[in-house]
Design a protein around this motif. Sequence first.
Motif, PDB file in Angstrom:
ATOM      1  N   SER A   1       0.979  -1.060   0.047  1.00 18.45           N
ATOM      2  CA  SER A   1       0.048  -0.132  -0.004  1.00 18.45           C
ATOM      3  C   SER A   1       0.912   1.245   0.013  1.00 18.45           C
ATOM      4  N   ASN A   2       2.114   1.189   0.249  1.00 22.21           N
ATOM      5  CA  ASN A   2       2.847   2.252   0.538  1.00 22.21           C
ATOM      6  C   ASN A   2       3.424   2.795  -0.927  1.00 22.21           C
ATOM      7  N   LYS A   3       3.124   1.800  -1.765  1.00 21.70           N
ATOM      8  CA  LYS A   3       3.634   2.141  -3.353  1.00 21.70           C
ATOM      9  C   LYS A   3       2.384   2.912  -3.887  1.00 21.70           C
ATOM     10  N   ILE A   4       1.388   3.129  -3.278  1.00 16.85           N
ATOM     11  CA  ILE A   4       0.270   3.904  -3.552  1.00 16.85           C
ATOM     12  C   ILE A   4       0.779   5.404  -3.532  1.00 16.85           C
ATOM     13  N   GLU A   5       0.717   6.223  -4.396  1.00 17.11           N
ATOM     14  CA  GLU A   5       1.365   7.412  -4.358  1.00 17.11           C
ATOM     15  C   GLU A   5       0.173   8.566  -4.370  1.00 17.11           C
ATOM     16  N   ILE A   6      -0.181   9.352  -3.400  1.00 13.56           N
ATOM     17  CA  ILE A   6      -1.075  10.280  -3.189  1.00 13.56           C
ATOM     18  C   ILE A   6      -0.338  11.537  -2.730  1.00 13.56           C
ATOM     19  N   ASP A   7      -0.956  12.811  -3.039  1.00 15.46           N
ATOM     20  CA  ASP A   7      -0.411  13.987  -2.630  1.00 15.46           C
ATOM     21  C   ASP A   7      -1.027  14.081  -1.097  1.00 15.46           C
ATOM     22  N   GLU A   8      -0.061  13.695  -0.059  1.00 11.45           N
ATOM     23  CA  GLU A   8      -0.319  13.892   1.395  1.00 11.45           C
ATOM     24  C   GLU A   8      -0.979  15.156   1.744  1.00 11.45           C
ATOM     25  N   GLN A   9      -0.173  16.148   1.340  1.00 13.58           N
ATOM     26  CA  GLN A   9      -0.625  17.555   1.630  1.00 13.58           C
ATOM     27  C   GLN A   9      -1.880  18.034   1.333  1.00 13.58           C
ATOM     28  N   VAL A  10      -2.056  17.689  -0.139  1.00 12.05           N
ATOM     29  CA  VAL A  10      -3.728  17.895  -0.493  1.00 12.05           C
ATOM     30  C   VAL A  10      -4.414  17.111   0.286  1.00 12.05           C
ATOM     31  N   LEU A  11      -4.422  15.777   0.438  1.00 10.28           N
ATOM     32  CA  LEU A  11      -5.254  15.294   1.389  1.00 10.28           C
ATOM     33  C   LEU A  11      -5.523  15.735   2.652  1.00 10.28           C
ATOM     34  N   LEU A  12      -4.734  15.987   3.323  1.00  3.06           N
ATOM     35  CA  LEU A  12      -4.833  16.783   4.866  1.00  3.06           C
ATOM     36  C   LEU A  12      -5.364  17.871   4.716  1.00  3.06           C
ATOM     37  N   SER A  13      -4.797  18.707   3.747  1.00  2.00           N
ATOM     38  CA  SER A  13      -5.684  20.207   3.360  1.00  2.00           C
ATOM     39  C   SER A  13      -7.159  20.007   3.161  1.00  2.00           C
ATOM     40  N   ASN A  14      -7.349  19.114   2.463  1.00  2.00           N
ATOM     41  CA  ASN A  14      -8.800  18.978   1.956  1.00  2.00           C
ATOM     42  C   ASN A  14      -9.649  18.533   3.377  1.00  2.00           C
ATOM     43  N   LEU A  15      -8.931  17.741   4.156  1.00  2.00           N
ATOM     44  CA  LEU A  15      -9.631  17.421   5.371  1.00  2.00           C
ATOM     45  C   LEU A  15      -9.730  18.425   6.288  1.00  2.00           C
ATOM     46  N   LYS A  16      -8.736  19.387   6.361  1.00  2.00           N
ATOM     47  CA  LYS A  16      -8.763  20.334   7.311  1.00  2.00           C
ATOM     48  C   LYS A  16      -9.751  21.266   7.009  1.00  2.00           C
ATOM     49  N   GLU A  17      -9.939  21.472   5.674  1.00  2.00           N
ATOM     50  CA  GLU A  17     -10.752  22.489   5.189  1.00  2.00           C
ATOM     51  C   GLU A  17     -12.191  22.087   5.402  1.00  2.00           C
ATOM     52  N   LEU A  18     -12.444  20.871   5.215  1.00  2.00           N
ATOM     53  CA  LEU A  18     -14.080  20.309   5.400  1.00  2.00           C
ATOM     54  C   LEU A  18     -14.422  20.364   6.717  1.00  2.00           C
ATOM     55  N   ALA A  19     -13.432  20.221   7.750  1.00  2.00           N
ATOM     56  CA  ALA A  19     -13.411  20.197   9.151  1.00  2.00           C
ATOM     57  C   ALA A  19     -13.541  21.662   9.882  1.00  2.00           C
ATOM     58  N   SER A  20     -13.309  22.587   9.147  1.00  2.00           N
ATOM     59  CA  SER A  20     -13.209  23.854   9.537  1.00  2.00           C
ATOM     60  C   SER A  20     -14.667  24.388  10.034  1.00  2.00           C
ATOM     61  N   ASP A  21     -14.266  25.521  10.773  1.00  2.00           N
ATOM     62  CA  ASP A  21     -15.592  26.258  11.382  1.00  2.00           C
ATOM     63  C   ASP A  21     -16.225  26.721  10.175  1.00  2.00           C
ATOM     64  N   SER A  22     -16.069  27.111   9.103  1.00  2.00           N
ATOM     65  CA  SER A  22     -16.522  27.824   8.047  1.00  2.00           C
ATOM     66  C   SER A  22     -17.529  27.113   7.602  1.00  2.00           C
ATOM     67  N   TYR A  23     -17.589  25.828   7.649  1.00  2.64           N
ATOM     68  CA  TYR A  23     -18.514  24.969   7.274  1.00  2.64           C
ATOM     69  C   TYR A  23     -19.816  24.466   8.144  1.00  2.64           C
ATOM     70  N   GLU A  24     -19.455  25.032   9.418  1.00  3.47           N
ATOM     71  CA  GLU A  24     -20.518  25.117  10.425  1.00  3.47           C
ATOM     72  C   GLU A  24     -21.028  23.567  10.593  1.00  3.47           C
ATOM     73  N   GLY A  25     -20.190  22.815  10.569  1.00  3.84           N
ATOM     74  CA  GLY A  25     -20.424  21.283  11.017  1.00  3.84           C
ATOM     75  C   GLY A  25     -21.120  20.520   9.741  1.00  3.84           C
ATOM     76  N   ARG A  26     -21.511  21.023   8.668  1.00  3.25           N
ATOM     77  CA  ARG A  26     -21.997  20.531   7.662  1.00  3.25           C
ATOM     78  C   ARG A  26     -23.280  19.713   7.617  1.00  3.25           C
ATOM     79  N   GLY A  27     -24.179  20.454   8.464  1.00  3.57           N
ATOM     80  CA  GLY A  27     -25.498  19.796   8.888  1.00  3.57           C
ATOM     81  C   GLY A  27     -26.350  19.863   7.785  1.00  3.57           C
ATOM     82  N   PHE A  28     -27.017  18.755   7.645  1.00  3.10           N
ATOM     83  CA  PHE A  28     -27.888  18.663   6.425  1.00  3.10           C
ATOM     84  C   PHE A  28     -28.976  19.694   6.143  1.00  3.10           C
ATOM     85  N   SER A  29     -29.119  20.272   5.016  1.00  2.62           N
ATOM     86  CA  SER A  29     -29.722  21.360   4.419  1.00  2.62           C
ATOM     87  C   SER A  29     -29.337  22.534   4.931  1.00  2.62           C
TER      88      SER A  29
END
Length: 322
Positions: free
Chosen positions: A24-52
């Motif tokens: 699985s370590n041969k799988i190459e992904i951009d780790e920085q982008v992965l973590l950045s997207n997670l941090k973005e979606l979990a940020s306060d600006s999305y207010e917990g992403r409550g449905f609707s």
Amino acid sequence: MKQIFTFAVVTAFLSLAGCSSLSSNKIEIDEQVLLSNLKELASDSYEGRGFSKPGNYRAQEFIASQFELLDLEPFFSEGYIQKFPYTFSGKRRQRMFPIANPDKDLKNVPDTTVVGGNVLVQIKGKTDKIIIITGHLDHLGIRNGKIYNGADDDASGTAALISMAAYFKKNQPNHTLVFAAVDAEEIGSLGADYLVKNFPTDLSKVVLNINMDMIAHSESELYASGLYHYPQLKKSLEGIETPLTLLFGHDEPKNKELDDWTNSSDHRIFHNQKIPFVYFGVEDHKDYHKDTDTFENINQEFYVNAVKLITKAIQNFDTDLK
């Protein structure tokens, strides 16, 4: 995600021998982008992403924008976001959209119809048979003035979808892969249910669902659940080299030691349609469904390795399934 806490210990380790799967370590992904997207979606600006809620709609647009940056093809002709209506009534309506001083029987509480949205793309393979990979984009929103960011549940699965799609864009699969960030899991898997009921092609073409819900908050253990129901899928998971401990379990109804996760997340919608599934997730933790489920409290190293492992598993399924 899961509504039942688990207290049991591991029952089964996956064999790491006798398989030709690449590490699985041969799988190459951009780790920085992965973590950045997670941090973005979990940020306060999305207010917990409550449905609707507004933050949920912003999350849909962000995910769609990331897919568009990758030049990925929408799964639906109308675009990246599959919108769907849902009508709240009675007690559920009052809980989601409270009004002051309703009658005790809630007769004066009007129904409220809202719009949800699944975000989907496809990478066409050499066959029209489909493997659909899911993670839910919604979480609990704001409760009592606190933002429930849902970093693990399930910004982790949603951000993983983007990185996995980027990987398979560069590594064409045999099957057509559909990456689906589904909405409203937290209130009954409404998005996954709507997707299955309004699938744009013959649902019989779907040969497998890979669902990710909470894959970022553990020291070392990741579960692959569902093999009790679909033991033929086990071989594709054996032999994946990983620094994590990959385990089977949480899928046997009569097992008193491990909670049964068969109906714990969106994969149940596919299972109910007789579509095989493998659900990747961690056990419930101290931050589960709390306002402390934040980016700061995930295990970044574990998360990156989990995404690589699951990406490799998808690659194996793509090769092994006919």
